[in-house]
Design an enzyme around this catalytic site. Structure first.
Site, PDB file in Angstrom:
ATOM      1  N   HIS A 124      22.521   2.688   0.926  1.00 21.43           N
ATOM      2  CA  HIS A 124      22.433   3.806  -0.019  1.00 21.43           C
ATOM      3  C   HIS A 124      23.580   4.786   0.202  1.00 21.43           C
ATOM      4  O   HIS A 124      24.330   5.121  -0.727  1.00 21.43           O
ATOM      5  CB  HIS A 124      21.086   4.511   0.147  1.00 21.43           C
ATOM      6  CG  HIS A 124      20.888   5.687  -0.765  1.00 21.43           C
ATOM      7  ND1 HIS A 124      20.143   5.617  -1.920  1.00 21.43           N
ATOM      8  CD2 HIS A 124      21.339   6.970  -0.690  1.00 21.43           C
ATOM      9  CE1 HIS A 124      20.153   6.805  -2.519  1.00 21.43           C
ATOM     10  NE2 HIS A 124      20.866   7.637  -1.781  1.00 21.43           N
ATOM     11  N   GLU A 125      23.721   5.240   1.438  1.00 27.29           N
ATOM     12  CA  GLU A 125      24.784   6.201   1.736  1.00 27.29           C
ATOM     13  C   GLU A 125      26.170   5.563   1.588  1.00 27.29           C
ATOM     14  O   GLU A 125      27.128   6.232   1.204  1.00 27.29           O
ATOM     15  CB  GLU A 125      24.598   6.781   3.142  1.00 27.29           C
ATOM     16  CG  GLU A 125      23.290   7.534   3.355  1.00 27.29           C
ATOM     17  CD  GLU A 125      23.016   8.615   2.327  1.00 27.29           C
ATOM     18  OE1 GLU A 125      23.985   9.155   1.741  1.00 27.29           O
ATOM     19  OE2 GLU A 125      21.834   8.917   2.085  1.00 27.29           O
ATOM     20  N   HIS A 158      31.529   5.351  -4.050  1.00 24.15           N
ATOM     21  CA  HIS A 158      31.757   6.101  -5.291  1.00 24.15           C
ATOM     22  C   HIS A 158      32.824   7.170  -5.052  1.00 24.15           C
ATOM     23  O   HIS A 158      33.785   7.321  -5.826  1.00 24.15           O
ATOM     24  CB  HIS A 158      30.442   6.735  -5.749  1.00 24.15           C
ATOM     25  CG  HIS A 158      30.473   7.245  -7.156  1.00 24.15           C
ATOM     26  ND1 HIS A 158      29.352   7.773  -7.778  1.00 24.15           N
ATOM     27  CD2 HIS A 158      31.465   7.331  -8.075  1.00 24.15           C
ATOM     28  CE1 HIS A 158      29.671   8.139  -9.003  1.00 24.15           C
ATOM     29  NE2 HIS A 158      30.945   7.891  -9.203  1.00 24.15           N
TER      30      HIS A 158
END
Length: 599
Positions: free
Chosen positions: A390-391, A397
């Site tokens: 997730h991180e 991004h």
């Protein structure tokens, strides 16, 4: 579960982040703080002159950009140093100094937006023709002018900027109370062994197969929060009043409208989420009924929410194993993507383990011109593996966006901030489910996916309803007392979990421990992002390279368009209910699959 929490100096160096990549020597940080002050003084000299010529506007924007670069490094370094050990007075002071520098920079730049708005469309058009470099700042200029109706005269803007440090006080105080000052008791498990509670250790206790430990920890943990109920209420009331003050000053109808407009998103997107969730609440209640059945309990309590529904199975995944799994799960995103992930693992972009005083939870934080960083509190659970990817999604991004754009154009809006992170999670889910070594392991992984849906689509929407309701109460003149806040939260909890869940009295204090309630209507974006991520991951797995190319274009887009338009690049249209309803359909199908596996 290890009972001893490491001191910071006891953590292996390779499991800590290398903040020296930002400043090799902290004297360089001090020098940059001084440079920032000088740059902002220089920027202040443009006051009254921005609209005088194209050159003045260009020179001011170039200096504005230099200030943003300095702020990214100064504040990024300071807040991460403090987060690794919140009780360290040196780093507390450093973060405070960084925040003050940020507020002072905002004060000295506060005239700029007003003066930019004073330029007529005709003159601005001629400025673009005179100074071709202004094209590099078109996105920034357009975004500022979009908010024309809510930008005030220069003196008022300066006053609001000056209030920034005061407005941040409730969140800062809440963080200090929660992370540094609040101490929790030890509790006994069913074998009589002592377990030390902490903010980070609470959820692992709730995931324990030992129901007696879960209940005891639940009561003790929230009992400790309840002891400070009036303080939590006063802090949250301060946060809400700050929002109301700012929204009124900027001529918005509500604090929620002000928050979503800052992201260039319509309030209707959130309203549509609420409508979809409420229309599909039966699926959440089916999930609760399934949980009660699989756990084999006469009554399902709130301390039964986190434990796996697969009673006789567990997974322990070391950090090294998690890294290997993540690389295989993210393989559909291509070699260029994986190469950056490997760089993060090899070059200490990640602070991995819990230590005394370390900030709870997990996050990714970008420092422009350096690289993203990630904070974890890894404890070898399956959930930790998902947190890692997730991180990493956030970090990727940021990496793609910052390598495609300037510091000003790379800062993607919060509305799309959870899409990349959750896309990674969905890809991990599919990989682990498809490669499960047994029926039990597959069921365990589906259990985690159901948990993600429950936690993200439903729970975050419930959190958003709490924020909306309590802010509306304050806007209508109602007092946000501890009792009023706990009653709102308790009623929502009963509504979302349904008749098969016993909403234990202590759950009414859960709102006290949620830091996101100080993030100004952030949480609903977890739910919209989750829905978008389910759609994007599905396209990537079914369509391959073409979908990956679309997705990477989205990752590279920064803030160059409004968030809803950016998601359309990746094939998701959140102007309709379709992505939300489609994601909730997947939730229902996963419940059906779990029922078959568990039968």
């Amino acid at each position: 579960m290890e009972n001893k929490i490491l001191k910071r100096e006891e953590v292996a160096t390779e499991l800590t982040w290398r903040l020296e990549d930002i400043y090799e020597d902290e004297k360089l940080w001090d020098e940059d703080v001084k440079t920032l002050s000088a740059k902002t003084d220089e920027f202040k000299s443009f006051e009254g002159k921005v609209s005088a010529s194209a050159k003045n506007l260009l020179d001011a924007l170039k200096l504005y950009e230099e200030i943003e670069l300095l702020l990214s490094r100064i504040y990024g370094y300071a807040h991460m140093r403090e987060d690794q050990d919140t009780g360290n007075s040196k780093y507390q002071s450093m973060k405070s100094k960084a925040f003050s520098a940020y507020v002072q920079a905002e004060e000295k730049r506060s005239f700029f937006n007003t003066e930019l708005l004073a330029i007529s469309d005709e003159n601005l058009s001629s400025f673009y023709n005179e100074e071709k470099e202004l094209e590099n700042y078109r996105v920034t200029i357009t975004e500022i002018r979009r908010l024309k109706d809510h930008i005030l005269d220069a003196k008022t803007e300066q006053l609001l900027a000056s209030a920034g440090e005061i407005c941040g006080a409730p969140q800062q105080a809440r963080g200090m109370l929660c992370n540094a000052d609040l101490k929790f008791p030890s509790v006994k498990d069913s074998k009589g062994e002592t377990v030390q509670l902490s903010n980070e250790r609470f959820v692992p206790t709730q995931m324990s197969k030992d129901r007696a430990l879960r209940e005891t920890a639940f009561e003790a943990f929230y009992g400790r929060y309840e002891e400070f109920k009036n303080t939590w209420a006063a802090l949250y009331d301060g946060e809400v009043k700050t929002r109301i003050f700012n929204s009124k000053a900027r001529k918005y109808n509500s604090s929620f409208e002000a928050a979503v407009d800052s992201n260039n998103v319509s309030p209707l997107v959130c309203d549509s989420l609420f409508a979809s969730i409420h229309d599909n609440m039966d699926k959440m209640h089916r999930y609760v009924t399934l949980r009660k059945k699989l756990l084999g309990v006469e009554e399902l309590h709130m301390y039964d929410v986190y434990v796996s529904m697969i009673a006789d199975y567990d997974m322990e995944v070391s950090y090294e194993e998690a890294k290997e799994i993540s690389l295989k799960a993210l393989d559909p995103l291509g070699e260029d993507y994986l190469a950056i992930v490997k760089e993060a693992y090899e070059n200490r972009w990640i602070d991995v383990l819990e230590n005394e005083g370390k900030r709870g939870g997990a996050y990714s934080s970008g420092v422009y011109g350096v690289h993203p960083y990630m904070l974890l509190n890894y404890t070898s659970t399956l959930d930790d593996v998902f947190t890692l990817v997730h991180e990493m999604g956030h970090s990727m991004h940021t990496w793609y966006s910052e390598h495609a754009h300037s510091v000003l154009d790379s800062s993607y809006k919060i509305f799309v901030a959870e899409v990349a992170s959750t896309t990674n999670e969905v890809l991990l889910y599919h990989y682990m489910k498809d490669h499960a070594k047994s029926k039990e392991e597959k069921a365990f992984i589906i259990n985690h996916f159901l948990e993600s849906f429950k936690s993200t689509m439903f729970r975050q929407t419930m959190f958003e309803e709490f924020e909306r309701k309590t802010c509306e109460m304050a806007e209508n003149g109602e007092a946000l007392t501890a009792e009023a806040l706990s009653n709102v939260y308790y009623d929502l909890n009963k509504q979302y979990f349904g008749a098969d869940m016993v909403s234990d009295d202590k759950i009414r204090w859960e709102w006290c421990r949620i830091p996101h309630f100080y993030y100004n209507f952030y949480v609903y974006q977890y739910a919209t992002s989750f829905a978008a991520a389910v759609a994007i991951a599905d396209k990537i797995l079914k369509e391959g390279d073409s979908a990956v190319a679309q997705y990477k274009e989205f990752l590279k887009s920064g803030c160059t368009q409004d968030p809803v338009s950016l998601l359309k690049i990746a094939g998701v249209d959140l102007t309709t209910r379709e992505p939300i309803d489609a994601a909730l359909k997947v939730f229902g199908e996963a419940i059906d699959e779990m029922m078959i596996l568990a039968s």
